[in-house]
Design a protein around this motif. Sequence first.
Motif, PDB file in Angstrom:
ATOM      1  N   LEU A 158       0.836  -1.207   0.000  1.00  0.00           N
ATOM      2  CA  LEU A 158       0.000   0.000   0.000  1.00  0.00           C
ATOM      3  C   LEU A 158       0.867   1.253   0.000  1.00  0.00           C
ATOM      4  CD1 LEU A 158      -2.736  -1.100   2.573  1.00  0.00           C
ATOM      5  CD2 LEU A 158      -2.987  -0.887   0.092  1.00  0.00           C
ATOM      6  N   GLN A 159       1.962   1.210   0.781  1.00  0.00           N
ATOM      7  CA  GLN A 159       2.859   2.367   0.839  1.00  0.00           C
ATOM      8  C   GLN A 159       3.539   2.601  -0.513  1.00  0.00           C
ATOM      9  OE1 GLN A 159       3.402   4.410   3.871  1.00  0.00           O
ATOM     10  NE2 GLN A 159       3.884   5.639   2.074  1.00  0.00           N
ATOM     11  N   TRP A 160       3.889   1.515  -1.175  1.00  0.00           N
ATOM     12  CA  TRP A 160       4.468   1.627  -2.525  1.00  0.00           C
ATOM     13  C   TRP A 160       3.502   2.366  -3.454  1.00  0.00           C
ATOM     14  CZ3 TRP A 160       8.514   1.416  -5.653  1.00  0.00           C
ATOM     15  CH2 TRP A 160       9.690   0.792  -5.205  1.00  0.00           C
ATOM     16  N   ALA A 161       2.237   1.925  -3.421  1.00  0.00           N
ATOM     17  CA  ALA A 161       1.232   2.522  -4.314  1.00  0.00           C
ATOM     18  C   ALA A 161       1.007   3.990  -3.976  1.00  0.00           C
ATOM     19  CB  ALA A 161      -0.067   1.750  -4.222  1.00  0.00           C
ATOM     20  N   ILE A 203      -2.396  -8.143   0.629  1.00  0.00           N
ATOM     21  CA  ILE A 203      -3.138  -9.292   1.154  1.00  0.00           C
ATOM     22  C   ILE A 203      -3.155  -9.239   2.682  1.00  0.00           C
ATOM     23  CG2 ILE A 203      -3.230 -11.829   1.233  1.00  0.00           C
ATOM     24  CD1 ILE A 203      -1.594 -11.804  -1.393  1.00  0.00           C
ATOM     25  N   ALA A 204      -4.311  -9.489   3.272  1.00  0.00           N
ATOM     26  CA  ALA A 204      -4.457  -9.596   4.732  1.00  0.00           C
ATOM     27  C   ALA A 204      -3.756  -8.442   5.453  1.00  0.00           C
ATOM     28  CB  ALA A 204      -3.922 -10.943   5.224  1.00  0.00           C
ATOM     29  N   CYS A 205      -4.140  -7.213   5.103  1.00  0.00           N
ATOM     30  CA  CYS A 205      -3.474  -6.068   5.734  1.00  0.00           C
ATOM     31  C   CYS A 205      -4.464  -4.941   5.973  1.00  0.00           C
ATOM     32  CB  CYS A 205      -2.303  -5.614   4.875  1.00  0.00           C
ATOM     33  SG  CYS A 205      -2.791  -4.979   3.266  1.00  0.00           S
ATOM     34  N   ALA A 206      -3.961  -3.749   6.255  1.00  0.00           N
ATOM     35  CA  ALA A 206      -4.816  -2.612   6.567  1.00  0.00           C
ATOM     36  C   ALA A 206      -4.054  -1.344   6.253  1.00  0.00           C
ATOM     37  CB  ALA A 206      -5.209  -2.619   8.043  1.00  0.00           C
ATOM     38  N   THR A 207      -4.775  -0.222   6.184  1.00  0.00           N
ATOM     39  CA  THR A 207      -4.100   1.052   5.943  1.00  0.00           C
ATOM     40  C   THR A 207      -3.528   1.632   7.231  1.00  0.00           C
ATOM     41  OG1 THR A 207      -6.134   2.275   6.281  1.00  0.00           O
ATOM     42  CG2 THR A 207      -5.596   1.650   4.012  1.00  0.00           C
ATOM     43  N   ARG A 208      -3.883   1.006   8.348  1.00  0.00           N
ATOM     44  CA  ARG A 208      -3.316   1.463   9.620  1.00  0.00           C
ATOM     45  C   ARG A 208      -3.338   0.305  10.595  1.00  0.00           C
ATOM     46  NH1 ARG A 208      -7.622   0.821  11.917  1.00  0.00           N
ATOM     47  NH2 ARG A 208      -9.621   1.829  11.943  1.00  0.00           N
ATOM     48  N   GLY A 225      -5.852  12.657   6.864  1.00  0.00           N
ATOM     49  CA  GLY A 225      -6.906  11.844   7.468  1.00  0.00           C
ATOM     50  C   GLY A 225      -7.798  11.130   6.472  1.00  0.00           C
ATOM     51  N   VAL A 226      -7.596  11.358   5.185  1.00  0.00           N
ATOM     52  CA  VAL A 226      -8.449  10.714   4.176  1.00  0.00           C
ATOM     53  C   VAL A 226      -7.610   9.724   3.375  1.00  0.00           C
ATOM     54  CG1 VAL A 226      -9.995  11.094   2.224  1.00  0.00           C
ATOM     55  CG2 VAL A 226      -9.800  12.825   4.018  1.00  0.00           C
ATOM     56  N   ILE A 227      -7.919   8.422   3.552  1.00  0.00           N
ATOM     57  CA  ILE A 227      -7.102   7.408   2.876  1.00  0.00           C
ATOM     58  C   ILE A 227      -7.180   7.572   1.365  1.00  0.00           C
ATOM     59  CG2 ILE A 227      -6.469   4.965   2.880  1.00  0.00           C
ATOM     60  CD1 ILE A 227      -8.666   4.488   4.921  1.00  0.00           C
ATOM     61  N   ALA A 228      -8.376   7.955   0.893  1.00  0.00           N
ATOM     62  CA  ALA A 228      -8.562   8.072  -0.564  1.00  0.00           C
ATOM     63  C   ALA A 228      -7.528   9.017  -1.170  1.00  0.00           C
ATOM     64  CB  ALA A 228      -9.968   8.545  -0.891  1.00  0.00           C
ATOM     65  N   ASN A 229      -7.118  10.045  -0.409  1.00  0.00           N
ATOM     66  CA  ASN A 229      -6.130  10.997  -0.923  1.00  0.00           C
ATOM     67  C   ASN A 229      -4.779  10.321  -1.202  1.00  0.00           C
ATOM     68  OD1 ASN A 229      -7.988  12.993  -0.782  1.00  0.00           O
ATOM     69  ND2 ASN A 229      -7.236  13.874   1.133  1.00  0.00           N
ATOM     70  N   ALA A 230      -4.510   9.238  -0.444  1.00  0.00           N
ATOM     71  CA  ALA A 230      -3.239   8.534  -0.633  1.00  0.00           C
ATOM     72  C   ALA A 230      -3.163   7.925  -2.024  1.00  0.00           C
ATOM     73  CB  ALA A 230      -3.076   7.446   0.428  1.00  0.00           C
ATOM     74  N   ARG A 268     -11.879  -3.907   3.453  1.00  0.00           N
ATOM     75  CA  ARG A 268     -12.986  -3.189   2.837  1.00  0.00           C
ATOM     76  C   ARG A 268     -12.735  -1.672   2.870  1.00  0.00           C
ATOM     77  NH1 ARG A 268     -17.490  -5.610   1.250  1.00  0.00           N
ATOM     78  NH2 ARG A 268     -17.319  -7.565   2.362  1.00  0.00           N
ATOM     79  N   ALA A 269     -12.098  -1.211   3.941  1.00  0.00           N
ATOM     80  CA  ALA A 269     -11.769   0.218   4.035  1.00  0.00           C
ATOM     81  C   ALA A 269     -10.772   0.608   2.943  1.00  0.00           C
ATOM     82  CB  ALA A 269     -11.193   0.528   5.420  1.00  0.00           C
ATOM     83  N   ILE A 270      -9.831  -0.295   2.654  1.00  0.00           N
ATOM     84  CA  ILE A 270      -8.883  -0.034   1.566  1.00  0.00           C
ATOM     85  C   ILE A 270      -9.649   0.074   0.247  1.00  0.00           C
ATOM     86  CG2 ILE A 270      -6.904  -0.934   0.270  1.00  0.00           C
ATOM     87  CD1 ILE A 270      -6.171  -2.607   2.754  1.00  0.00           C
ATOM     88  N   VAL A 271     -10.578  -0.869   0.051  1.00  0.00           N
ATOM     89  CA  VAL A 271     -11.346  -0.923  -1.198  1.00  0.00           C
ATOM     90  C   VAL A 271     -12.196   0.339  -1.363  1.00  0.00           C
ATOM     91  CG1 VAL A 271     -13.163  -2.171  -2.417  1.00  0.00           C
ATOM     92  CG2 VAL A 271     -11.344  -3.440  -1.268  1.00  0.00           C
TER      93      VAL A 271
END
Lengths: 396, 220
Positions: A173-176, A189-194, A311-316, A341-344
Amino acid sequence: MGDVDTAPDATSRAREADAPRNSSVARFGVDRPLKLDAGVELTPFQIAYKTYGTLNAERSNAVLICHALTGDHHVASPNPVTGKSGWWETMIGPGKPIDTERYFIICPNVLGGCMGSTGPASTNPGTGAPWGLEFPVITIRDMVRAQAMLLDELKIDTLFAVAGGSMGGMQVLQWAASFPKRVFSALPIACATRHSAQNIAFHEVGRQAVMADPEWRHGRYFAEGTSPRRGLAVARMGAHITYLSDAALHRKFGRKFQDRENPTFSFDADFEVESYLRHQGSSFVERFDANSYLYLTRAMDYFDLAADCGGVIANAFRGAETRFCVVSFTSDWLFPTPESRAIVHALNASGARVSFAEIVTDKGHDAFLLEEPELFAIVRGFLDGAAKARGLKNGK
Amino acid sequence: MLSRLKRDLTMAEAARAPGGARVDLLLVADMVAPGSKVLDIGAGDGELLRILGEQRGVDGRGIELSREGVNECVAKGLAVIQGDADTDLADYPDDAFDYVILSQTLQATHRPRVVLEHMLRIGRNAVVSFPNFGHWKIRLQLAFGGHMPRTDNLPYSWWDSPNIHFCTIKDFVVLCDVTGAKMDRAVAFNAWGTPLRFNAPWWFWNLFGEQAVFLLSRRG
């Protein structure tokens, strides 16, 4: 923990940190420092890595594999320390979902690790002794920065794919987020944004177990000739429970006794599950550095992609052209499906091309490392689709 | 338009066994401009997305409720996520797609009006296909059989049917008015997948169309 005392001595672990066996090593001299989130520069430093397959003439078929907390770069070949097979050989190899006959696979040891990339077990060039707690605290973003420097070294501009589970997924996710133009497709896979409060809590218990071991000596165990084996083993035992699930533990062990028919009315390992955990703990300390465990768990705790973007993941992921495939497992309670799902949702909100599959399994968080045919089919299908879009040829 | 439709259908029949659903998908696909960005709600096994990708070169995404369907789609390399039309459309930003497609799913949603409003917010156009509950066979079964209709297309008993919001073509036109949707194109076709005469009146479509496909856009 009977076999703990037969563990290799500390100096052999320190040697692996500086001069890893069966590995390639990229060295970055003082002219190429790594700027860390902590505000300091790490220099010189090195990244150990393994490659499999062949880079094509267009240099467009490179796949970066990011390993998890206690993984390493020996992803598809025997581990020189344990002698065991690579940790993702089910996924990576000739004809496997991540096909070494089609893709060029690069797996680096993470910054802060203890298997050849610079970390607390490595020799501090300023003192000639292992870094220990003088090693700066690192983040997931620092790991990814170091990997980007490795790719520069290998003259690979764009990765065809970045894949990884758990802490590896965080790096994906950090790469992207950090290098969207360099990532054609991403498989977190099997992770989270935080890292959640519960996960930070588990990590803190593990760290306290290490630090409570009198042999830890404030991280100076190499110099003092000690080794915090018991503390690290307890940390591993606790963490290992979080990688499994209630159902999987019950299926594997139930309430079965270990080599006996009746309880001994003692604190011996009466139950199979106790014996199993003790074995997990003691075999872990033979291959892993205690300080490295502190640093890497800390890096995961600090991971919060949204915090870096107001604070907005979408901005990442704003304007991302990367193709994503997010995967979660039903029984994973460390990184449960809502996290994926939050990542999605964030990726959808930023207009990115995203697939998301939840796989039914009782194997818990560790399912991404295990025999999961549905995961293999999904990874294969996703990469095939991406390869088509990328114009990669089929096979060799 | 009709002649092109008919040609597509003939090709489809040559390529595979004719079936109501497949013809329906081809009619839906025909309403989508080549190379556009499409969201397919209720992607199923990914058949429509595959057709759209191969025949019209669209950049397609999908939402599917069933986990089996999603995983099958992803393994085919399609960008599909697990989600529910009734709850998850709110997460999509405005104007994210050229077309939002709801194929054979409207009657299974809890709040069709909200779903349609979201579709026209997320996409500039919406394509909706649904079984027409005003078809004469259905009317006959209810009027003279005295039981909830069951057809080849709608085989469920009332107690285990996922379809909770049936409507007729006439009803759907009312929903379009209520939500402020502009009807750009409409096709009704019979059980054999043959489109009804283009200039037929609404009551004719409502009686003899077994299924209908509407292309909608935002008014104004």
